[in-house]
Scaffold this motif. Structure first.
Motif, short mmCIF file in Angstrom:
data_model
loop_
_atom_site.label_atom_id
_atom_site.label_comp_id
_atom_site.label_asym_id
_atom_site.label_seq_id
_atom_site.Cartn_x
_atom_site.Cartn_y
_atom_site.Cartn_z
N GLU A 33 -11.48 11.17 -5.80
CA GLU A 33 -10.84 12.35 -6.38
C GLU A 33 -9.65 12.03 -7.25
O GLU A 33 -9.51 12.55 -8.35
CB GLU A 33 -10.42 13.30 -5.26
N ASP A 34 -8.80 11.14 -6.80
CA ASP A 34 -7.58 10.91 -7.58
C ASP A 34 -7.59 9.58 -8.33
O ASP A 34 -6.63 9.22 -8.97
CB ASP A 34 -6.34 10.98 -6.68
N GLY A 35 -8.70 8.84 -8.26
CA GLY A 35 -8.81 7.61 -9.02
C GLY A 35 -7.98 6.46 -8.48
O GLY A 35 -7.95 5.40 -9.09
N MET A 36 -7.30 6.64 -7.35
CA MET A 36 -6.46 5.56 -6.82
C MET A 36 -6.75 5.25 -5.36
O MET A 36 -5.82 5.05 -4.57
CB MET A 36 -4.97 5.94 -6.95
N PRO A 37 -8.03 5.18 -4.95
CA PRO A 37 -8.28 4.97 -3.52
C PRO A 37 -7.79 3.60 -3.05
O PRO A 37 -7.46 3.43 -1.88
CB PRO A 37 -9.80 5.08 -3.40
N HIS A 38 -7.73 2.60 -3.95
CA HIS A 38 -7.32 1.26 -3.52
C HIS A 38 -5.86 1.25 -3.09
O HIS A 38 -5.43 0.36 -2.38
CB HIS A 38 -7.57 0.24 -4.64
N ILE A 39 -5.10 2.24 -3.53
CA ILE A 39 -3.70 2.35 -3.10
C ILE A 39 -3.61 3.40 -1.99
O ILE A 39 -3.09 3.15 -0.92
CB ILE A 39 -2.78 2.78 -4.27
N ARG A 40 -4.18 4.56 -2.28
CA ARG A 40 -4.01 5.71 -1.39
C ARG A 40 -4.59 5.46 0.01
O ARG A 40 -3.96 5.76 1.01
CB ARG A 40 -4.67 6.93 -2.03
N LEU A 41 -5.79 4.85 0.03
CA LEU A 41 -6.46 4.63 1.33
C LEU A 41 -5.65 3.76 2.27
O LEU A 41 -5.66 3.95 3.48
CB LEU A 41 -7.81 3.95 1.09
N GLY A 42 -4.94 2.80 1.71
CA GLY A 42 -4.20 1.86 2.56
C GLY A 42 -2.89 2.42 3.06
O GLY A 42 -2.33 1.91 4.04
N ARG A 43 -2.38 3.45 2.43
CA ARG A 43 -1.07 3.98 2.81
C ARG A 43 -1.18 4.80 4.10
O ARG A 43 -2.13 5.55 4.29
CB ARG A 43 -0.48 4.85 1.68
N GLY A 44 -0.19 4.63 4.97
CA GLY A 44 -0.20 5.37 6.22
C GLY A 44 -1.17 4.79 7.24
O GLY A 44 -1.39 5.38 8.30
N MET A 45 -1.76 3.64 6.93
CA MET A 45 -2.68 3.01 7.89
C MET A 45 -1.89 2.09 8.81
O MET A 45 -0.89 1.50 8.42
CB MET A 45 -3.74 2.18 7.14
N ASP A 46 -2.37 1.96 10.04
CA ASP A 46 -1.72 1.05 10.99
C ASP A 46 -2.25 -0.36 10.84
O ASP A 46 -1.57 -1.32 11.21
CB ASP A 46 -1.95 1.54 12.42
N ALA A 47 -3.49 -0.50 10.37
CA ALA A 47 -4.08 -1.84 10.21
C ALA A 47 -5.33 -1.76 9.36
O ALA A 47 -5.93 -0.69 9.22
CB ALA A 47 -4.43 -2.43 11.57
N ILE A 48 -5.69 -2.92 8.79
CA ILE A 48 -7.02 -3.06 8.18
C ILE A 48 -7.74 -4.14 8.98
O ILE A 48 -7.17 -5.21 9.25
CB ILE A 48 -6.93 -3.52 6.70
N LEU A 49 -8.95 -3.84 9.40
CA LEU A 49 -9.78 -4.84 10.09
C LEU A 49 -11.04 -5.05 9.27
O LEU A 49 -11.78 -4.09 9.02
CB LEU A 49 -10.15 -4.33 11.50
N VAL A 50 -11.26 -6.29 8.82
CA VAL A 50 -12.50 -6.57 8.09
C VAL A 50 -13.48 -7.22 9.07
O VAL A 50 -13.25 -8.32 9.57
CB VAL A 50 -12.27 -7.50 6.87
N ALA A 51 -14.57 -6.51 9.39
CA ALA A 51 -15.53 -6.98 10.38
C ALA A 51 -16.91 -6.41 10.06
O ALA A 51 -17.08 -5.20 10.18
CB ALA A 51 -15.10 -6.55 11.79
N PRO A 52 -17.85 -7.22 9.63
CA PRO A 52 -17.77 -8.67 9.50
C PRO A 52 -17.09 -9.08 8.20
O PRO A 52 -17.17 -8.36 7.20
CB PRO A 52 -19.24 -9.09 9.46
N ALA A 53 -16.45 -10.27 8.24
CA ALA A 53 -15.91 -10.87 7.03
C ALA A 53 -16.80 -12.06 6.67
O ALA A 53 -16.85 -13.03 7.43
CB ALA A 53 -14.47 -11.31 7.26
N SER A 54 -17.51 -11.97 5.57
CA SER A 54 -18.41 -13.05 5.15
C SER A 54 -17.59 -14.20 4.57
O SER A 54 -16.40 -14.04 4.24
CB SER A 54 -19.39 -12.53 4.10
#
Ligand code: PMT
Length: 403
Positions: free
Chosen positions: A78-99
């Motif tokens: 919607e706002d063209g900035m998910p790569h910034i917006r999605l990460g804000r206010g998050m407690d953590a990012i977990l990449v699973a599985p990470a290739s």
């Protein structure tokens, strides 16, 4: 669906981005999404293009209740900035599985799709759960990349060793969803026992009558194991001296397996010197056969008389040490809980004792307990043993003398 309620406490109300890169283990991420959701976590799934080929965003959307993102320019953006917006206010990012490929991109600081961009633009902790063939994992290039991520402050979870999708066996399996939940939970749990050492007993003992028979009881070990896990999550070094039970070793706990009360006592005394806390949860047999038969006792019509001798009281012995740790006893009673529990606490000179009625505590997943200490009695409402364990840890941390 496995029961994940034991890893709930540090995670409730957290907001987590779950990154899914390309690998067969992506199917486990669907279960992970569901498990995190059950624990009250607000999960936002972001897939790489390869990840979305293994499991569709729609699956994650249905399981998380949130829009699942994929690729780089998601047309639903919607706002063209998910790569910034999605990460804000998050407690953590977990990449699973990470290739291996995704780990390489992370290590190089690439921003070639939404997930890697999100990781680069993050302002929260990043966890990475590798999943790949064992030779890809052992390749110096992957090891270099992993070392780079670690020195950048990224937490690497696993991988596990075992059978792989390709048919080979070795390191490279993604950790199971339950273990990943537990690792995240440990990260978010306040470290009330940081720098402390704790020894616990758990489960029943088994006192041999002959090579195949013995005297034991119905303790499942659940209360003791939940407490051991809660102590580990609270930052302490934990040794668990366990009678025969069918439970896995909790993350961060060293287990000494024993059978009889005498072995349990040896296990405790091998570990207890110099520790801060000793918690006796085990249902130790008060008596053992004076002379177990060497061979199986044969059936006959005659009555058998078994001579029993008392077992040592492990808790009383530890509490009487000249430099005794902070000792916590348990008491399972069938009646008059307050009277008998307080009597036991005073007789063994314990600063704290946890009382429960047998009908409430023995064998099941839940318990109703009362904590007794110098300040009086503190009843806790009925709850899963994992919740009870957490509250006991909080009480211990409050009463423990400062170092
Ligand atoms: O394992 P679960 O199915 O989850 O069940 C949990 C439980 C009911 C076993 C647990 O909550 C509990 O109450 N454990 C104590 C059982 C008991 O009745 O203990 P006791 O009253 O016999 O002994 C009092 C205390 O002395 C206990 O801390 C016990 O571990 C300790 N003790 C007793 C005898 C002995 N020889 N050595 C000991 O250390």
């Amino acid at each position: 669906m496995p029961d994940y309620t034991h890893v709930i406490d540090g995670l409730r109300g957290r907001r987590i981005v779950l990154g899914v890169s390309g690998g067969i283990a992506a199917y486990k991420s669907a279960e992970l999404t569901r498990a995190l959701g059950h624990m009250g976590v607000d999960v936002h799934v972001v897939l790489t293009e390869a990840g979305a080929r293994f499991v569709t965003p729609l699956t994650f959307q249905a399981l998380s209740g949130n829009r699942a993102w994929s690729g780089f320019l998601d047309e639903k953006m919607e706002d063209g900035m998910p790569h910034i917006r999605l990460g804000r206010g998050m407690d953590a990012i977990l990449v699973a599985p990470a290739s291996a490929d995704f780990i390489a991109r992370l290590a190089a600081g690439l921003a070639s799709d939404l997930l890697s961009t999100l990781c680069l633009a993050r302002d929260c902790p990043l966890f990475v759960a590798p999943a790949m063939n064992r030779q890809m994992w052992e390749n110096p290039a992957t090891q270099r990349n992993v070392a780079t991520l670690q020195s950048d402050g990224v937490t690497i979870l696993g991988p596990a060793v075992g059978e792989q999708a390709c048919g080979e066996t070795g390191p490279g399996r993604m950790l199971e969803p339950e273990v990943l939940c537990e690792e995240l939970n440990a990260f978010f749990t306040p470290k009330l026992l940081a720098g402390r050492k704790v020894v616990l007993t758990a489960g029943p003992t088994f006192e041999a009558v002959d090579p195949v028979r013995g005297i034991t009881n119905a303790s499942s070990g659940k209360m003791g194991y939940a407490l051991a896990a809660a102590c580990a999550r609270a930052g302490s070094e934990v040794v668990l001296v366990s009678g025969p039970v069918a439970l896995p070793v909790p993350v961060g706990v060293r287990r000494i397996e024993v059978t009889s009360a005498l072995q349990m006592r040896d296990g405790v005394f091998a570990a207890v010197m110099g520790v801060d806390v000793f918690i006796a949860v085990a249902a130790v047999a008060d008596y053992r056969p004076a002379e177990p038969a060497v061979h199986k006792i044969k059936k006959s019509g005659a009555a058998i008389h078994l001579e029993l001798v008392p077992n040592p009281d492990i808790l009383a012995e530890v509490a009487a040490l000249p430099e005794a740790p902070f000792c916590v006893g348990f008491a399972a009673e069938s009646r008059d809980l307050d009277t008998f529990a307080e009597e036991k606490r005073r007789a063994k000179r314990l600063p704290m004792l946890v009382g429960n009625l047998i009908g409430d505590g023995l064998g099941g997943d839940e318990n109703t307990v009362v904590i007794y200490d110098e300040e009086g009695r503190h009843p806790l409402p009925r709850a899963p043993k994992t919740f009870i364990a957490r509250q006991i840890v909080e009480r211990i941390a409050r009463l423990l003398p400062t170092k």
